[in-house]
Design an enzyme around this catalytic site. Structure first.
Site: not given
Ligand code: ARG
Length: 459
Positions: A23, A110, A155-156, A277, A283, A285, A290, A317, A322, A325
């Site tokens: 990660s 964890n 409205t609408h 454009s 144009k 835009n 958007e 856990y 993971q 994130k």
């Molecule tokens: N990189 C892990 C996560 O984002 C951290 C926790 C990992 N814990 C484990 N027991 N592998 O969730």
């Protein structure tokens, strides 16, 4: 490369497998929070007599050096060390020696990762709160200039009744006020410490969870260690609050897009927030509006993704988590960016007062005034509606508007009509007469503006 957890392993994974599981490419975003959490943890370990003071000092010094480097962007992370927690621990040990290995006493990745994310979101939610206020202020200052600017209300997407432009803008200020409330209420759940829950079951060391919570500025601790390490509600809630906020921004974005079209011409967006454009020279835009409308989709997507990741996960856990994130980071970036852009767009937009007012005179949005007029003179509203409906039909056949009809035609439709109907038909009068609570009458809009300003603090 030898893993920090490599004791029971006889083989090392191949690099491409490491890469899949790592990660660090994204959770390096948590680097400062990770070090802050470690500083609190090691301080507490010292205070509780779990580590000797001299070890604590060495670890703290090392962590502070890493924090400085992190702030300068000088840390180099490695996929071999999987995530931010192990990368930092490895760097610490490389710097201060094996004593660095004592940092992880009474802790697990964890509870560590959960702590990092609580700290991370607390900071970002506070930033989002202040950006929401900024956008509300931009809307309020435009509203202050346009209490008496009238436009068709819809409205609408059909012209319905004329309204004050300030009233329209203030509707968004109130939506954002609810967003503000939701994000601030969520802080009490974000601001709770999972640290010390260990891997899932707590720890045998005589730690003091209240103390680390206090050092990190948390309001309290999770009461159950399993819940502490496996709860991602606070992130889902953040994604949900963000989705709602983006939905609001997207609606206003859509209106800006419509209003800046040739068909409406109600506003002109500043050049800084529009693009040209590459082929059509004429144009301009509304790209930024958007894009914000479009980015709403990805935030909804992140919400659905995490709800789905969490569904069916047994306690406590699981590595699936993971996956919490990237969506969170992307949402933070998207929401902060969208709020900043929106504030600039609102501050600088040019409101075409004349075009708006003109539009209110070229339709039948004053028909309700006539029905109200008859009803006020005692005709049951349902009958008045019928009489006016016929008059509208007559106008359409003649190709004129209600204000163009001579008094005789009105008299024929109902003897209750007098010549003061022409005043009632004036859209400006129509707007200004709606002073019921929360209505669009100028006096009522001014009163609401005052209320809003008080709530937002000095503008
Ligand atoms: N990189 C892990 C996560 O984002 C951290 C926790 C990992 N814990 C484990 N027991 N592998 O969730």
């Amino acid at each position: 490369m030898k893993k920090l957890w490599g004791g029971r392993f006889t083989k090392t994974a191949e690099e491409w497998v490491d890469e899949f599981g790592a990660s660090i490419p994204f959770d390096q975003e948590l680097v400062e929070e990770d070090i802050e959490g470690s500083l609190a943890h090691v301080t507490m370990l010292g205070e509780c007599g779990i580590l000797p003071a001299e070890d604590v000092e060495k670890i703290k010094d090392g962590l502070l050096r890493l924090l400085e480097k992190a702030k300068r962007g000088e840390l180099e992370f490695s996929v071999a060390y999987e995530d931010i927690h192990l990368n930092i621990e490895k760097m610490l040990i490389d710097d201060i020696g094996s004593v660095g290995g004592k940092l992880h006493t009474g802790r697990s990745r964890n509870d560590q990762v959960a702590t990092d994310m609580h700290l991370y979101l607390r900071k970002r939610v506070k930033e989002i709160l202040s950006l929401i206020r900024g956008l509300q202020r931009a809307l309020v200052s435009q509203a202050e200039k346009h209490v008496e600017t009238i436009m068709p209300g819809y409205t609408h997407l059909q012209r319905a009744q004329p309204i004050s432009f300030a009233h329209h803008l203030l509707a968004y200020v109130w939506m954002l006020e609810r967003d503000y409330e939701r994000f601030s209420e969520s802080l009490k759940r974000i601001n709770r410490s999972p640290l010390g829950a260990g891997a899932l079951a707590g720890t045998t060391f005589p730690i003091n969870r209240q103390r680390t919570a206090e050092l990190l500025g948390f309001e309290g601790i999770y009461e159950n260690s399993l819940d502490a390490v496996s709860d991602r509600d606070f992130i889902i809630e953040f994604l949900s609050n963000s989705s709602m906020l983006m939905m609001h921004l997207s609606r206003l974005a859509e209106e800006l897009i419509l209003w800046s079209s040739q068909e409406f011409q109600f506003v002109e967006l500043d050049d800084a927030f529009a693009t040209g454009s590459s082929i059509m020279p004429q144009k301009k835009n509304p790209d930024m509006a958007e894009l914000i409308r479009g980015k709403t989709g990805r935030v909804y997507g992140h919400l659905m993704a995490l709800l789905t990741v969490m569904k069916g996960l047994p306690l406590a856990y699981n590595k699936d988590m993971q996956e919490d994130k990237e969506g969170m980071f992307d949402t933070v970036k998207t929401v902060i960016g969208s709020l900043k852009i929106f504030t600039g767009m609102i501050k600088t937009m040019n409101v075409r007062v004349d075009a708006m007012e003109k539009a209110t005179k070229q339709d039948f949005s004053n028909a309700t005034e006539l029905a109200d007029y008859l009803a006020a003179k005692g005709m049951p509203f349902r009958e008045a509606h019928e009489v006016v409906g016929k008059l509208v039909l007559h106008c359409i056949e003649q190709g004129v508007f209600l204000a163009d009809l001579p008094l005789e035609v009105y008299k024929e439709a109902s003897p209750l009509f007098e010549k003061d109907i022409y005043d009632a038909l004036n859209p400006r009068t129509a707007v200004n007469r709606r002073n019921s609570a929360g209505g669009t009458g100028f006096a009522e809009v001014r009163a609401t503006l005052a209320k809003v300003k008080e709530r937002l603090g000095t503008l």
